[in-house]
Write a protein that holds these residues in place. Structure first.
Motif, PDB file in Angstrom:
ATOM      1  N   MET A  11     -49.175  72.613  -0.738  1.00  0.00           N
ATOM      2  CA  MET A  11     -48.985  71.840   0.495  1.00  0.00           C
ATOM      3  C   MET A  11     -50.293  71.217   0.957  1.00  0.00           C
ATOM      4  O   MET A  11     -50.364  70.011   1.225  1.00  0.00           O
ATOM      5  CB  MET A  11     -48.394  72.730   1.578  1.00  0.00           C
ATOM      6  N   GLY A  12     -51.337  72.018   1.068  1.00  0.00           N
ATOM      7  CA  GLY A  12     -52.608  71.515   1.571  1.00  0.00           C
ATOM      8  C   GLY A  12     -53.167  70.389   0.728  1.00  0.00           C
ATOM      9  O   GLY A  12     -53.645  69.369   1.259  1.00  0.00           O
ATOM     10  N   ALA A  13     -53.112  70.538  -0.593  1.00  0.00           N
ATOM     11  CA  ALA A  13     -53.654  69.510  -1.480  1.00  0.00           C
ATOM     12  C   ALA A  13     -52.898  68.201  -1.327  1.00  0.00           C
ATOM     13  O   ALA A  13     -53.509  67.114  -1.302  1.00  0.00           O
ATOM     14  CB  ALA A  13     -53.599  69.994  -2.928  1.00  0.00           C
ATOM     15  N   ASN A  14     -51.585  68.263  -1.198  1.00  0.00           N
ATOM     16  CA  ASN A  14     -50.809  67.029  -1.071  1.00  0.00           C
ATOM     17  C   ASN A  14     -50.977  66.379   0.296  1.00  0.00           C
ATOM     18  O   ASN A  14     -50.921  65.148   0.412  1.00  0.00           O
ATOM     19  CB  ASN A  14     -49.341  67.303  -1.380  1.00  0.00           C
ATOM     20  N   MET A  15     -51.204  67.166   1.326  1.00  0.00           N
ATOM     21  CA  MET A  15     -51.534  66.592   2.626  1.00  0.00           C
ATOM     22  C   MET A  15     -52.875  65.866   2.553  1.00  0.00           C
ATOM     23  O   MET A  15     -53.036  64.767   3.102  1.00  0.00           O
ATOM     24  CB  MET A  15     -51.564  67.690   3.688  1.00  0.00           C
ATOM     25  N   ALA A  16     -53.836  66.468   1.881  1.00  0.00           N
ATOM     26  CA  ALA A  16     -55.148  65.840   1.729  1.00  0.00           C
ATOM     27  C   ALA A  16     -55.034  64.533   0.949  1.00  0.00           C
ATOM     28  O   ALA A  16     -55.665  63.519   1.308  1.00  0.00           O
ATOM     29  CB  ALA A  16     -56.108  66.800   1.031  1.00  0.00           C
ATOM     30  N   ARG A  17     -54.232  64.540  -0.110  1.00  0.00           N
ATOM     31  CA  ARG A  17     -54.039  63.309  -0.888  1.00  0.00           C
ATOM     32  C   ARG A  17     -53.409  62.204  -0.037  1.00  0.00           C
ATOM     33  O   ARG A  17     -53.786  61.033  -0.139  1.00  0.00           O
ATOM     34  CB  ARG A  17     -53.162  63.603  -2.097  1.00  0.00           C
ATOM     35  N   ARG A  18     -52.449  62.582   0.774  1.00  0.00           N
ATOM     36  CA  ARG A  18     -51.799  61.611   1.650  1.00  0.00           C
ATOM     37  C   ARG A  18     -52.814  60.963   2.598  1.00  0.00           C
ATOM     38  O   ARG A  18     -52.839  59.743   2.774  1.00  0.00           O
ATOM     39  CB  ARG A  18     -50.695  62.310   2.449  1.00  0.00           C
ATOM     40  N   ALA A  53     -54.686  64.844  18.368  1.00  0.00           N
ATOM     41  CA  ALA A  53     -54.363  64.962  16.945  1.00  0.00           C
ATOM     42  C   ALA A  53     -53.265  64.004  16.494  1.00  0.00           C
ATOM     43  O   ALA A  53     -53.095  63.784  15.285  1.00  0.00           O
ATOM     44  CB  ALA A  53     -53.933  66.404  16.650  1.00  0.00           C
ATOM     45  N   LYS A  54     -52.551  63.432  17.423  1.00  0.00           N
ATOM     46  CA  LYS A  54     -51.340  62.677  17.109  1.00  0.00           C
ATOM     47  C   LYS A  54     -51.537  61.551  16.091  1.00  0.00           C
ATOM     48  O   LYS A  54     -50.713  61.409  15.167  1.00  0.00           O
ATOM     49  CB  LYS A  54     -50.736  62.127  18.403  1.00  0.00           C
ATOM     50  N   PRO A  55     -52.597  60.723  16.184  1.00  0.00           N
ATOM     51  CA  PRO A  55     -52.730  59.646  15.185  1.00  0.00           C
ATOM     52  C   PRO A  55     -52.823  60.154  13.758  1.00  0.00           C
ATOM     53  O   PRO A  55     -52.332  59.502  12.830  1.00  0.00           O
ATOM     54  CB  PRO A  55     -54.033  58.951  15.609  1.00  0.00           C
ATOM     55  N   LEU A  56     -53.419  61.314  13.567  1.00  0.00           N
ATOM     56  CA  LEU A  56     -53.510  61.912  12.234  1.00  0.00           C
ATOM     57  C   LEU A  56     -52.163  62.506  11.835  1.00  0.00           C
ATOM     58  O   LEU A  56     -51.683  62.302  10.711  1.00  0.00           O
ATOM     59  CB  LEU A  56     -54.596  62.984  12.237  1.00  0.00           C
ATOM     60  N   LEU A  57     -51.536  63.240  12.749  1.00  0.00           N
ATOM     61  CA  LEU A  57     -50.278  63.914  12.437  1.00  0.00           C
ATOM     62  C   LEU A  57     -49.160  62.919  12.150  1.00  0.00           C
ATOM     63  O   LEU A  57     -48.269  63.189  11.338  1.00  0.00           O
ATOM     64  CB  LEU A  57     -49.880  64.831  13.591  1.00  0.00           C
ATOM     65  N   GLU A  58     -49.211  61.752  12.783  1.00  0.00           N
ATOM     66  CA  GLU A  58     -48.189  60.736  12.535  1.00  0.00           C
ATOM     67  C   GLU A  58     -48.252  60.200  11.110  1.00  0.00           C
ATOM     68  O   GLU A  58     -47.232  59.791  10.545  1.00  0.00           O
ATOM     69  CB  GLU A  58     -48.333  59.597  13.542  1.00  0.00           C
ATOM     70  N   VAL A  59     -49.421  60.217  10.510  1.00  0.00           N
ATOM     71  CA  VAL A  59     -49.574  59.778   9.124  1.00  0.00           C
ATOM     72  C   VAL A  59     -48.997  60.815   8.160  1.00  0.00           C
ATOM     73  O   VAL A  59     -48.519  60.481   7.075  1.00  0.00           O
ATOM     74  CB  VAL A  59     -51.061  59.503   8.811  1.00  0.00           C
TER      75      VAL A  59
END
Length: 301
Positions: free
Chosen positions: A17-24, A155-161
């Protein structure tokens, strides 16, 4: 200033999960500065891929980043990351940092982490995920957030991505309660489906036909869509592990005990997943609970 330029991001915990979030986030041109995992080889590999620093301690991630996402396995791992007595914990550089904590944990741990971080001049937000590895990579997570409303807005602008659906639940610990219930119900549904298909197989029914009937009647569920064929085919590649299912059902059962509520179905499901883990099958997908209910598979357990 674009939203991506206002964050300098580090990750602690770069499993699936963490790695794919970072890639995104990298795809969307966010600045990734450092990654850390207890598996150093995994850390080094992802750091090379993303073009950021591979570090040897959580504290170094917080030193290099102003926003740190944690994606770890359980309460013990989280407490270690935010251990006030550990010189290399995230708290060593908590001042002016934003910590976004994505693991499914006991609600009390999220409350504890928020207190420790705020004492040191930082901010903490729980962002509980109800999604899969594929959704993490594609930015389609379902995120439930708990903490200060102003921290959520920060945090919202990051979480929306990262998310397809983003929901603010309330103060620290509240989102974790909701996530525990989501997983409790999901796990109960998974165990029930395994029993239905297992009994169908024992009765000599065609399971493809049975799944089709389930899908067209009151037996339909999201779990039927994601796990039904896998149970039939014994395809248990891991998207959400049996070990995590056991942990999360355990959190819900513990919460029920705090309010003196009896949950017989949740308890039975919890015991099924604990049994699966005890048999050495904890790293299989949660669909592997079917291995305990199909009559022709029981001899191998």
């Amino acid at each position: 200033m674009t939203p991506s330029s206002s964050f300098h991001i580090g990750f602690v915990g770069v499993g699936r999960m963490g790695a794919n979030m970072a890639r995104r986030l990298k795809d969307r041109r966010f600045s990734l500065t450092a990654v850390y995992d207890i598996d150093q080889a995994k850390t080094n590999s992802l750091a090379r891929e993303l073009g950021c620093e591979s570090v040897s301690s959580p504290g170094r991630v917080a030193e290099r980043a102003d926003t740190v996402l944690t994606v770890v396995t359980d309460d013990a791992a989280m407490r270690q990351l935010f251990n006030p007595a550990a010189p290399e914990s995230l708290l060593a550089h908590a001042k002016d940092r934003l910590f976004i904590n994505c693991a499914t944990l006991s609600p009390s741990v999220h409350v504890e982490v928020e207190r420790l971080v705020e004492q040191r001049g930082g901010r903490s937000l729980e962002a509980c995920m109800a999604s899969s590895i594929t959704q993490a990579r594609e930015g389609r997570l379902y995120l439930m957030c708990g903490g200060g409303r102003d921290t959520f807005e920060r945090a919202k602008p990051l979480l929306e991505v990262l998310s397809e659906r983003l929901r603010y639940i309330g103060p620290a610990g509240e989102a974790a309660k909701v996530k525990a219930l989501v997983n409790m119900v999901m796990n109960c549904n998974t165990a029930a489906l395994a029993e239905g298909l297992g009994l169908g197989a024992a009765l000599g029914l065609d399971l493809t036909m049975l799944r089709e009937v389930f899908a067209q009647t009151g037996a339909h569920s999201r779990v039927l869509e994601t796990d039904g064929e896998d149970m039939q085919q014994r395809a248990h590649d891991c998207y959400f592990s049996a070990a995590h299912a056991a942990k999360d059902s355990g959190i819900a059962v513990s919460l029920a005990e705090t309010v003196d509520l009896e949950l017989p179905l949740a308890k039975a499901t919890y015991e099924q997943y604990r049994r699966l883990v005890a048999l050495g099958k904890g790293e299989l997908d949660k669909s592997a609970v079917a291995e305990l209910t199909f009559k022709d598979r029981l001899s191998s357990n």
